[in-house]
Design a protein around this motif. Sequence first.
Motif, PDB file in Angstrom:
ATOM      1  N   VAL A   8       0.837  -1.202   0.000  1.00 20.80           N
ATOM      2  CA  VAL A   8       0.000   0.000   0.000  1.00 20.80           C
ATOM      3  C   VAL A   8       0.872   1.252   0.000  1.00 20.80           C
ATOM      4  CG1 VAL A   8      -1.575   1.390   1.415  1.00 20.80           C
ATOM      5  CG2 VAL A   8      -2.036  -1.037   1.054  1.00 20.80           C
ATOM      6  N   THR A   9       1.896   1.264   0.846  1.00 27.34           N
ATOM      7  CA  THR A   9       2.761   2.447   0.969  1.00 27.34           C
ATOM      8  C   THR A   9       3.443   2.788  -0.344  1.00 27.34           C
ATOM      9  OG1 THR A   9       3.206   1.879   3.291  1.00 27.34           O
ATOM     10  CG2 THR A   9       4.667   3.474   2.248  1.00 27.34           C
ATOM     11  N   VAL A  10       4.099   1.807  -0.952  1.00 31.64           N
ATOM     12  CA  VAL A  10       4.910   2.113  -2.140  1.00 31.64           C
ATOM     13  C   VAL A  10       4.039   2.433  -3.350  1.00 31.64           C
ATOM     14  CG1 VAL A  10       6.885   0.784  -1.310  1.00 31.64           C
ATOM     15  CG2 VAL A  10       5.205  -0.337  -2.772  1.00 31.64           C
ATOM     16  N   ASN A  11       2.899   1.756  -3.486  1.00 31.23           N
ATOM     17  CA  ASN A  11       2.042   2.034  -4.639  1.00 31.23           C
ATOM     18  C   ASN A  11       1.268   3.332  -4.469  1.00 31.23           C
ATOM     19  OD1 ASN A  11       2.036  -0.275  -6.771  1.00 31.23           O
ATOM     20  ND2 ASN A  11       2.099  -1.320  -4.794  1.00 31.23           N
ATOM     21  N   LEU A  12       0.818   3.620  -3.248  1.00 33.59           N
ATOM     22  CA  LEU A  12       0.158   4.900  -2.986  1.00 33.59           C
ATOM     23  C   LEU A  12       1.135   6.047  -3.225  1.00 33.59           C
ATOM     24  CD1 LEU A  12      -2.181   6.638  -1.917  1.00 33.59           C
ATOM     25  CD2 LEU A  12      -1.330   6.197   0.401  1.00 33.59           C
ATOM     26  N   SER A  40      11.241  -2.967  -2.292  1.00 36.66           N
ATOM     27  CA  SER A  40      10.157  -2.871  -3.285  1.00 36.66           C
ATOM     28  C   SER A  40      10.431  -1.759  -4.282  1.00 36.66           C
ATOM     29  CB  SER A  40       8.816  -2.593  -2.580  1.00 36.66           C
ATOM     30  OG  SER A  40       8.436  -3.677  -1.779  1.00 36.66           O
ATOM     31  N   LEU A  41      11.450  -0.946  -4.003  1.00 37.58           N
ATOM     32  CA  LEU A  41      11.751   0.209  -4.851  1.00 37.58           C
ATOM     33  C   LEU A  41      13.165   0.222  -5.395  1.00 37.58           C
ATOM     34  CD1 LEU A  41       9.957   2.866  -2.625  1.00 37.58           C
ATOM     35  CD2 LEU A  41       9.221   2.151  -4.904  1.00 37.58           C
ATOM     36  N   MET A  42      13.998  -0.713  -4.919  1.00 36.12           N
ATOM     37  CA  MET A  42      15.375  -0.765  -5.430  1.00 36.12           C
ATOM     38  C   MET A  42      15.927  -2.176  -5.272  1.00 36.12           C
ATOM     39  SD  MET A  42      17.703   1.017  -2.421  1.00 36.12           S
ATOM     40  CE  MET A  42      16.686   2.485  -2.278  1.00 36.12           C
ATOM     41  N   ALA A  43      16.858  -2.536  -6.134  1.00 34.85           N
ATOM     42  CA  ALA A  43      17.503  -3.844  -6.055  1.00 34.85           C
ATOM     43  C   ALA A  43      18.432  -3.901  -4.843  1.00 34.85           C
ATOM     44  CB  ALA A  43      18.295  -4.108  -7.340  1.00 34.85           C
ATOM     45  N   ALA A  87       5.753  -7.854  -9.168  1.00 40.69           N
ATOM     46  CA  ALA A  87       6.383  -6.537  -9.188  1.00 40.69           C
ATOM     47  C   ALA A  87       7.401  -6.409  -8.073  1.00 40.69           C
ATOM     48  CB  ALA A  87       5.309  -5.454  -9.056  1.00 40.69           C
ATOM     49  N   VAL A  88       7.099  -6.972  -6.902  1.00 37.80           N
ATOM     50  CA  VAL A  88       8.047  -6.937  -5.783  1.00 37.80           C
ATOM     51  C   VAL A  88       9.325  -7.675  -6.160  1.00 37.80           C
ATOM     52  CG1 VAL A  88       8.447  -7.670  -3.395  1.00 37.80           C
ATOM     53  CG2 VAL A  88       6.222  -6.725  -4.061  1.00 37.80           C
ATOM     54  N   ASP A  89       9.188  -8.809  -6.861  1.00 37.60           N
ATOM     55  CA  ASP A  89      10.364  -9.567  -7.303  1.00 37.60           C
ATOM     56  C   ASP A  89      11.213  -8.763  -8.273  1.00 37.60           C
ATOM     57  OD1 ASP A  89       9.774 -11.767  -5.779  1.00 37.60           O
ATOM     58  OD2 ASP A  89       8.713 -12.837  -7.375  1.00 37.60           O
ATOM     59  N   ASP A  90      10.588  -7.811  -8.960  1.00 38.00           N
ATOM     60  CA  ASP A  90      11.315  -6.955  -9.906  1.00 38.00           C
ATOM     61  C   ASP A  90      11.743  -5.638  -9.261  1.00 38.00           C
ATOM     62  OD1 ASP A  90      11.026  -8.834 -11.923  1.00 38.00           O
ATOM     63  OD2 ASP A  90       9.173  -7.955 -12.684  1.00 38.00           O
ATOM     64  N   PHE A  91      11.510  -5.505  -7.937  1.00 42.49           N
ATOM     65  CA  PHE A  91      11.912  -4.326  -7.157  1.00 42.49           C
ATOM     66  C   PHE A  91      11.251  -3.043  -7.675  1.00 42.49           C
ATOM     67  CE2 PHE A  91      15.588  -7.274  -7.587  1.00 42.49           C
ATOM     68  CZ  PHE A  91      15.469  -7.880  -6.341  1.00 42.49           C
ATOM     69  N   GLN A  92       9.961  -3.196  -8.029  1.00 39.47           N
ATOM     70  CA  GLN A  92       9.186  -2.049  -8.502  1.00 39.47           C
ATOM     71  C   GLN A  92       7.760  -2.137  -7.963  1.00 39.47           C
ATOM     72  OE1 GLN A  92       9.330  -2.230 -12.803  1.00 39.47           O
ATOM     73  NE2 GLN A  92      11.028  -0.774 -12.888  1.00 39.47           N
ATOM     74  N   PRO A  93       7.078  -1.001  -7.796  1.00 39.62           N
ATOM     75  CA  PRO A  93       5.643  -1.043  -7.490  1.00 39.62           C
ATOM     76  C   PRO A  93       4.882  -1.584  -8.686  1.00 39.62           C
ATOM     77  CG  PRO A  93       6.602   1.134  -7.075  1.00 39.62           C
ATOM     78  CD  PRO A  93       7.604   0.364  -7.867  1.00 39.62           C
ATOM     79  N   VAL A  94       3.757  -2.239  -8.442  1.00 38.92           N
ATOM     80  CA  VAL A  94       2.991  -2.814  -9.537  1.00 38.92           C
ATOM     81  C   VAL A  94       2.466  -1.731 -10.465  1.00 38.92           C
ATOM     82  CG1 VAL A  94       0.758  -2.847  -8.317  1.00 38.92           C
ATOM     83  CG2 VAL A  94       1.237  -4.540 -10.117  1.00 38.92           C
ATOM     84  N   VAL A  95       2.223  -0.526  -9.974  1.00 40.08           N
ATOM     85  CA  VAL A  95       1.691   0.541 -10.822  1.00 40.08           C
ATOM     86  C   VAL A  95       2.708   0.981 -11.874  1.00 40.08           C
ATOM     87  CG1 VAL A  95       0.053   1.396  -9.111  1.00 40.08           C
ATOM     88  CG2 VAL A  95       2.379   2.330  -9.164  1.00 40.08           C
ATOM     89  N   ILE A  96       3.970   0.611 -11.683  1.00 40.65           N
ATOM     90  CA  ILE A  96       5.009   0.864 -12.690  1.00 40.65           C
ATOM     91  C   ILE A  96       5.289  -0.409 -13.473  1.00 40.65           C
ATOM     92  CG2 ILE A  96       7.483   1.343 -13.022  1.00 40.65           C
ATOM     93  CD1 ILE A  96       7.326   3.325 -10.765  1.00 40.65           C
ATOM     94  N   ASN A  97       5.405  -1.514 -12.752  1.00 40.24           N
ATOM     95  CA  ASN A  97       5.805  -2.787 -13.353  1.00 40.24           C
ATOM     96  C   ASN A  97       4.759  -3.338 -14.312  1.00 40.24           C
ATOM     97  OD1 ASN A  97       5.991  -6.057 -12.988  1.00 40.24           O
ATOM     98  ND2 ASN A  97       8.021  -5.094 -12.875  1.00 40.24           N
ATOM     99  N   SER A 144      -4.931  -5.648 -12.627  1.00 32.05           N
ATOM    100  CA  SER A 144      -6.075  -5.253 -11.799  1.00 32.05           C
ATOM    101  C   SER A 144      -5.617  -4.608 -10.493  1.00 32.05           C
ATOM    102  CB  SER A 144      -6.963  -6.464 -11.505  1.00 32.05           C
ATOM    103  OG  SER A 144      -6.246  -7.463 -10.786  1.00 32.05           O
ATOM    104  N   GLY A 145      -4.518  -5.107  -9.919  1.00 37.33           N
ATOM    105  CA  GLY A 145      -3.991  -4.516  -8.691  1.00 37.33           C
ATOM    106  C   GLY A 145      -3.509  -3.099  -8.911  1.00 37.33           C
ATOM    107  N   ALA A 146      -2.843  -2.870 -10.030  1.00 37.67           N
ATOM    108  CA  ALA A 146      -2.336  -1.536 -10.338  1.00 37.67           C
ATOM    109  C   ALA A 146      -3.478  -0.548 -10.546  1.00 37.67           C
ATOM    110  CB  ALA A 146      -1.453  -1.591 -11.589  1.00 37.67           C
ATOM    111  N   ILE A 147      -4.495  -0.971 -11.252  1.00 36.09           N
ATOM    112  CA  ILE A 147      -5.656  -0.103 -11.499  1.00 36.09           C
ATOM    113  C   ILE A 147      -6.336   0.249 -10.176  1.00 36.09           C
ATOM    114  CG2 ILE A 147      -7.956  -0.026 -12.549  1.00 36.09           C
ATOM    115  CD1 ILE A 147      -6.759  -1.806 -14.820  1.00 36.09           C
ATOM    116  N   ALA A 148      -6.439  -0.738  -9.279  1.00 33.13           N
ATOM    117  CA  ALA A 148      -7.062  -0.496  -7.975  1.00 33.13           C
ATOM    118  C   ALA A 148      -6.243   0.508  -7.157  1.00 33.13           C
ATOM    119  CB  ALA A 148      -7.196  -1.807  -7.209  1.00 33.13           C
TER     120      ALA A 148
END
Length: 292
Positions: A19-23, A49-52, A255-265, A270-274
């Motif tokens: 919630v924190t990183v995507n918000l 969740s935001l960097m490797a 998205a977490v495995d890729d070290f990015q928020p889902v709204v970017i990844n 559906s999660g990103a849209i939400a």
Amino acid sequence: MGYIVSVVNMKGGVGKTTVTVNLGTCIARDFKKRVLIVDLDTQINATLSLMAPLYFATLKKERRTLRTLINQTIQTEEHPPITIQQAIYRDICQVKGLDILAGDVELCDDFLLSALIHNKSQFHQQTFEKTWSNVEFNLVRSILKPIIKHYDFILLDFPPADNLITRSALLASHFYIVPARAEPLSVVGIGLLHSRIKHLQQETRSKIQLVGIIYTARGPVTTMEKKVKKRLGQEFGEDKIFQVEIPLNVAVAKAVDDFQPVVINNPQASGAIAYKRFAREFLQKLSKIVKS
């Protein structure tokens, strides 16, 4: 001056970090606000969740983590001091205006902080209690003070713990959001949190206000889920329940495995849209609270 917002629940596994990183990402990218994410958890999930891990290792080596700032506030360090401006990693994930103050796997716990405060209070019991209360009230507040006017929002990602650092973070906050799953144990976590906040408000000058409860990991509707939602709606008021709910979505975990928020990844997931809808509703709810 910006608003400090805690994203908190005493129950783990409810999606506080996601919630924190995507918000934060949506507010910075879609609404052009300046956002700082502060990782309070020793598991450093918000950071990773935001960097490797390689980037975090570099920040840790350079002492650019929350732990350094806490240590500097409590005691005199051997190393030259680092300012919060130097510690912050800016425009993370190439999102202009989205910054992070990284957490640390070695963040001070209450035992170590007790020892430091005990030494600082010169071993007198009354002085110790007064020093402890002063540190609790001012620790996070004093760390964030130099930069708060440079941000619209400072989002604090909490561990599911009650300690000096988390209490200090709540005391420094203007508002809080509660991520929750519609299950009984999540309700217990919210109850513990509510009791803690009421105690802090009674014992201090804290004016922290609830923005709302956001349901995460929404799956098929069950009877238990309906009961939990009804109970929380009755206890906190329907206006304190976000209408947007975050669905179970594998893209969020990927998205977490890729070290990015889902709204970017994966912005079409559906999660990103939400989360995009949630960010808009959050700003609307907060605006109504501020104006009231």
